[in-house]
Design a protein around this motif. Structure first.
Motif, PDB file in Angstrom:
ATOM      1  N   PRO A 264       0.805  -1.227   0.000  1.00  0.00           N
ATOM      2  CA  PRO A 264       0.000   0.000   0.000  1.00  0.00           C
ATOM      3  C   PRO A 264       0.837   1.275   0.000  1.00  0.00           C
ATOM      4  O   PRO A 264       0.422   2.293  -0.559  1.00  0.00           O
ATOM      5  CB  PRO A 264      -0.821  -0.129   1.289  1.00  0.00           C
ATOM      6  CG  PRO A 264      -0.885  -1.593   1.555  1.00  0.00           C
ATOM      7  CD  PRO A 264       0.438  -2.118   1.115  1.00  0.00           C
ATOM      8  N   LEU A 265       2.014   1.228   0.625  1.00  0.00           N
ATOM      9  CA  LEU A 265       2.861   2.424   0.667  1.00  0.00           C
ATOM     10  C   LEU A 265       3.352   2.784  -0.739  1.00  0.00           C
ATOM     11  O   LEU A 265       3.407   3.964  -1.101  1.00  0.00           O
ATOM     12  CB  LEU A 265       4.050   2.212   1.595  1.00  0.00           C
ATOM     13  CG  LEU A 265       3.735   1.790   3.036  1.00  0.00           C
ATOM     14  CD1 LEU A 265       5.012   1.788   3.868  1.00  0.00           C
ATOM     15  CD2 LEU A 265       2.696   2.705   3.669  1.00  0.00           C
ATOM     16  N   ALA A 266       3.696   1.777  -1.523  1.00  0.00           N
ATOM     17  CA  ALA A 266       4.147   2.033  -2.901  1.00  0.00           C
ATOM     18  C   ALA A 266       3.004   2.565  -3.748  1.00  0.00           C
ATOM     19  O   ALA A 266       3.201   3.473  -4.572  1.00  0.00           O
ATOM     20  CB  ALA A 266       4.716   0.747  -3.499  1.00  0.00           C
ATOM     21  N   LEU A 267       1.801   2.005  -3.573  1.00  0.00           N
ATOM     22  CA  LEU A 267       0.645   2.514  -4.307  1.00  0.00           C
ATOM     23  C   LEU A 267       0.373   3.967  -3.956  1.00  0.00           C
ATOM     24  O   LEU A 267       0.105   4.795  -4.826  1.00  0.00           O
ATOM     25  CB  LEU A 267      -0.591   1.670  -3.989  1.00  0.00           C
ATOM     26  CG  LEU A 267      -0.659   0.267  -4.586  1.00  0.00           C
ATOM     27  CD1 LEU A 267      -1.910  -0.440  -4.082  1.00  0.00           C
ATOM     28  CD2 LEU A 267      -0.675   0.330  -6.111  1.00  0.00           C
ATOM     29  N   ALA A 268       0.427   4.268  -2.663  1.00  0.00           N
ATOM     30  CA  ALA A 268       0.159   5.636  -2.215  1.00  0.00           C
ATOM     31  C   ALA A 268       1.156   6.616  -2.804  1.00  0.00           C
ATOM     32  O   ALA A 268       0.805   7.737  -3.195  1.00  0.00           O
ATOM     33  CB  ALA A 268       0.198   5.694  -0.687  1.00  0.00           C
ATOM     34  N   ALA A 269       2.418   6.202  -2.881  1.00  0.00           N
ATOM     35  CA  ALA A 269       3.460   7.092  -3.388  1.00  0.00           C
ATOM     36  C   ALA A 269       3.254   7.434  -4.860  1.00  0.00           C
ATOM     37  O   ALA A 269       3.739   8.466  -5.334  1.00  0.00           O
ATOM     38  CB  ALA A 269       4.828   6.446  -3.177  1.00  0.00           C
ATOM     39  N   LYS A 270       2.518   6.591  -5.590  1.00  0.00           N
ATOM     40  CA  LYS A 270       2.306   6.819  -7.021  1.00  0.00           C
ATOM     41  C   LYS A 270       1.046   7.611  -7.344  1.00  0.00           C
ATOM     42  O   LYS A 270       0.804   7.932  -8.510  1.00  0.00           O
ATOM     43  CB  LYS A 270       2.240   5.469  -7.748  1.00  0.00           C
ATOM     44  CG  LYS A 270       3.552   4.700  -7.764  1.00  0.00           C
ATOM     45  CD  LYS A 270       3.504   3.564  -8.770  1.00  0.00           C
ATOM     46  CE  LYS A 270       2.439   2.549  -8.448  1.00  0.00           C
ATOM     47  NZ  LYS A 270       2.415   1.434  -9.420  1.00  0.00           N
ATOM     48  N   LEU A 271       0.247   7.931  -6.334  1.00  0.00           N
ATOM     49  CA  LEU A 271      -0.964   8.701  -6.611  1.00  0.00           C
ATOM     50  C   LEU A 271      -0.604  10.055  -7.203  1.00  0.00           C
ATOM     51  O   LEU A 271       0.401  10.663  -6.816  1.00  0.00           O
ATOM     52  CB  LEU A 271      -1.770   8.910  -5.329  1.00  0.00           C
ATOM     53  CG  LEU A 271      -2.412   7.675  -4.704  1.00  0.00           C
ATOM     54  CD1 LEU A 271      -3.162   8.066  -3.430  1.00  0.00           C
ATOM     55  CD2 LEU A 271      -3.359   7.001  -5.675  1.00  0.00           C
ATOM     56  N   PRO A 272      -1.406  10.558  -8.131  1.00  0.00           N
ATOM     57  CA  PRO A 272      -1.112  11.867  -8.726  1.00  0.00           C
ATOM     58  C   PRO A 272      -1.011  12.968  -7.671  1.00  0.00           C
ATOM     59  O   PRO A 272      -1.819  13.024  -6.740  1.00  0.00           O
ATOM     60  CB  PRO A 272      -2.304  12.099  -9.661  1.00  0.00           C
ATOM     61  CG  PRO A 272      -2.784  10.730 -10.000  1.00  0.00           C
ATOM     62  CD  PRO A 272      -2.577   9.925  -8.759  1.00  0.00           C
ATOM     63  N   THR A 273      -0.018  13.805  -7.815  1.00  0.00           N
ATOM     64  CA  THR A 273       0.193  14.898  -6.872  1.00  0.00           C
ATOM     65  C   THR A 273      -1.039  15.802  -6.807  1.00  0.00           C
ATOM     66  O   THR A 273      -1.622  16.146  -7.837  1.00  0.00           O
ATOM     67  CB  THR A 273       1.417  15.730  -7.299  1.00  0.00           C
ATOM     68  OG1 THR A 273       2.575  14.888  -7.281  1.00  0.00           O
ATOM     69  CG2 THR A 273       1.641  16.901  -6.362  1.00  0.00           C
ATOM     70  N   GLY A 274      -1.412  16.147  -5.596  1.00  0.00           N
ATOM     71  CA  GLY A 274      -2.531  17.061  -5.395  1.00  0.00           C
ATOM     72  C   GLY A 274      -3.900  16.411  -5.354  1.00  0.00           C
ATOM     73  O   GLY A 274      -4.912  17.105  -5.162  1.00  0.00           O
ATOM     74  N   THR A 275      -3.968  15.088  -5.517  1.00  0.00           N
ATOM     75  CA  THR A 275      -5.257  14.400  -5.436  1.00  0.00           C
ATOM     76  C   THR A 275      -5.867  14.574  -4.049  1.00  0.00           C
ATOM     77  O   THR A 275      -5.205  14.289  -3.045  1.00  0.00           O
ATOM     78  CB  THR A 275      -5.096  12.888  -5.703  1.00  0.00           C
ATOM     79  OG1 THR A 275      -4.536  12.687  -6.996  1.00  0.00           O
ATOM     80  CG2 THR A 275      -6.429  12.167  -5.605  1.00  0.00           C
ATOM     81  N   PRO A 276      -7.108  15.048  -3.947  1.00  0.00           N
ATOM     82  CA  PRO A 276      -7.740  15.122  -2.622  1.00  0.00           C
ATOM     83  C   PRO A 276      -7.928  13.713  -2.046  1.00  0.00           C
ATOM     84  O   PRO A 276      -8.507  12.837  -2.703  1.00  0.00           O
ATOM     85  CB  PRO A 276      -9.091  15.786  -2.900  1.00  0.00           C
ATOM     86  CG  PRO A 276      -8.898  16.524  -4.191  1.00  0.00           C
ATOM     87  CD  PRO A 276      -7.962  15.664  -4.992  1.00  0.00           C
ATOM     88  N   VAL A 277      -7.404  13.485  -0.847  1.00  0.00           N
ATOM     89  CA  VAL A 277      -7.496  12.182  -0.185  1.00  0.00           C
ATOM     90  C   VAL A 277      -7.980  12.390   1.244  1.00  0.00           C
ATOM     91  O   VAL A 277      -7.422  13.209   1.982  1.00  0.00           O
ATOM     92  CB  VAL A 277      -6.138  11.446  -0.163  1.00  0.00           C
ATOM     93  CG1 VAL A 277      -6.250  10.136   0.611  1.00  0.00           C
ATOM     94  CG2 VAL A 277      -5.632  11.183  -1.576  1.00  0.00           C
TER      95      VAL A 277
END
Length: 348
Positions: A264-277
């Motif tokens: 999950p940490l690797a997936l999170a790191a690849k999320l597009p910058t600025g995505t509201p989470v």
């Protein structure tokens, strides 16, 4: 008596949620919201069934809802915990905010069933769940009432892993995900989470006098060897002490290893910058304590992240500091703490 470790594994693989018709649902229906039974097909040929809750075909924001792991259906109802209904309640909440939603029966649940996996149920693992999520979000994006620039995904527990894969999807036909709601997320690799719990339980047994230090070492060594075997050879030992064979065995090792292979940490790191989470954790949730998810929040620092630390809220998003699985199906509203956080987040 079920051990705490076996309890944790049961919940990780099969968590749930449902309640009766809420006042929010009634008021939404009075304003013309309807629920359509829909179906769509994933890349394996599996036909998935779901509920599309909407208000006509005028384009507007829409959300995909992904339930917890294992045999948890579109509403959050689970084969182990019973009828919980939190995902249905979430859909009702979203319609009150003018947001259409799609929730669906994952492979092995509800009307979807096993389909092409009927003769090979051991092949149902993370890849099958991710394939279902990809098909679902594409179906939602293709509805005439969906504004393609305002698609969000809300997921619980292990479902958050599949939510992040959608936001990371770079296929040409992949819809752009505007925002993510990660509720009580899986905070690390599967077997690492189980291993941490095994250590806690064994240490408690030593402190309580139920085990000697030598016995504890035997258990921990056996489990560590089993994890190494699963990760390197894809097999499981014939026997494990302390009932740990219920967690990892020849019948489930394929699915466990597949789940463990996702970080999950690797997936999170690849999320597009600025995505509201929006990420929630709880001091009462043994699966997603706020301390355990801190590495995940660090991996999300490049997003527009909101972290909400819930107090006394169980894993199925209701107020219950005991987080007892036996209480998961008791009727009750989503926690007011979660609703307050959502009131702000859905406007982003």
């Amino acid at each position: 008596m079920k051990s705490p470790v076996r309890h944790l594994f049961t919940v990780l693989l099969a968590t749930a949620l449902v309640a009766g018709c809420s006042s929010g649902q009634q008021s939404a229906e009075q304003r013309g919201w309807v629920e359509d039974e829909v179906s769509f097909t994933d890349s394996s040929g599996l036909t998935l069934h779901g509920t599309y809750r909407h208000h006509g075909d005028d384009p507007g924001p829409a959300a995909l809802l992904i339930s917890e792991s294992g045999q948890t259906d579109r509403n959050g109802d689970n084969a182990v915990a019973g009828p919980v209904g939190n995902m249905r309640q979430l859909a009702e909440y979203l319609s009150d905010k003018g947001i259409a939603s799609l929730r669906y029966d994952k492979v092995g649940t509800g009307k979807t069933g096993l389909g092409p996996y009927a003769q090979r149920p051991a092949d149902v693992g993370s890849a099958a769940y991710s394939a279902g999520a990809r098909a679902a979000v594409r179906y939602l994006a293709g509805r005439p009432g969906t504004d393609g620039a305002r698609i969000s995904v809300y997921a619980l527990g292990e479902g958050t892993v599949h939510a992040m894969t959608l936001a990371d999807d770079i296929e040409p036909d992949a819809p752009k995900i505007h925002s993510l709601g990660l509720f009580q997320p899986l905070p690390g690799r599967y077997l690492d989470i189980i291993s941490a719990r095994v250590r806690v339980d064994v240490d408690a047994a030593v402190q309580g006098g139920a085990k000697t230090p030598e016995q504890a070492k035997t258990v921990l060594d056996a489990w560590a060897a089993a994890v190494a075997e699963a990760r390197t050879r894809g097999t499981a030992p014939a026997k494990l002490p302390d009932g740990l064979g219920a967690i990892l065995n020849a019948g489930n090792v394929k699915a466990v290893v597949e789940a463990d292979g996702i970080d999950p940490l690797a997936l999170a790191a690849k999320l597009p910058t600025g995505t509201p989470v929006l990420l929630t954790c709880s001091d009462s949730d043994g699966q997603a304590s706020c301390e355990s998810v801190r590495p995940l929040t660090a991996s999300l620092k490049h997003t527009a992240l909101t972290v909400v630390e819930l107090k006394g809220v169980n894993h199925v998003l209701r107020d219950d500091p005991s987080d007892n699985v036996a209480n998961y199906a008791k009727p009750g509203p989503l926690s007011a703490q979660l609703v307050t956080a959502l009131d702000t987040f859905v406007t982003k």
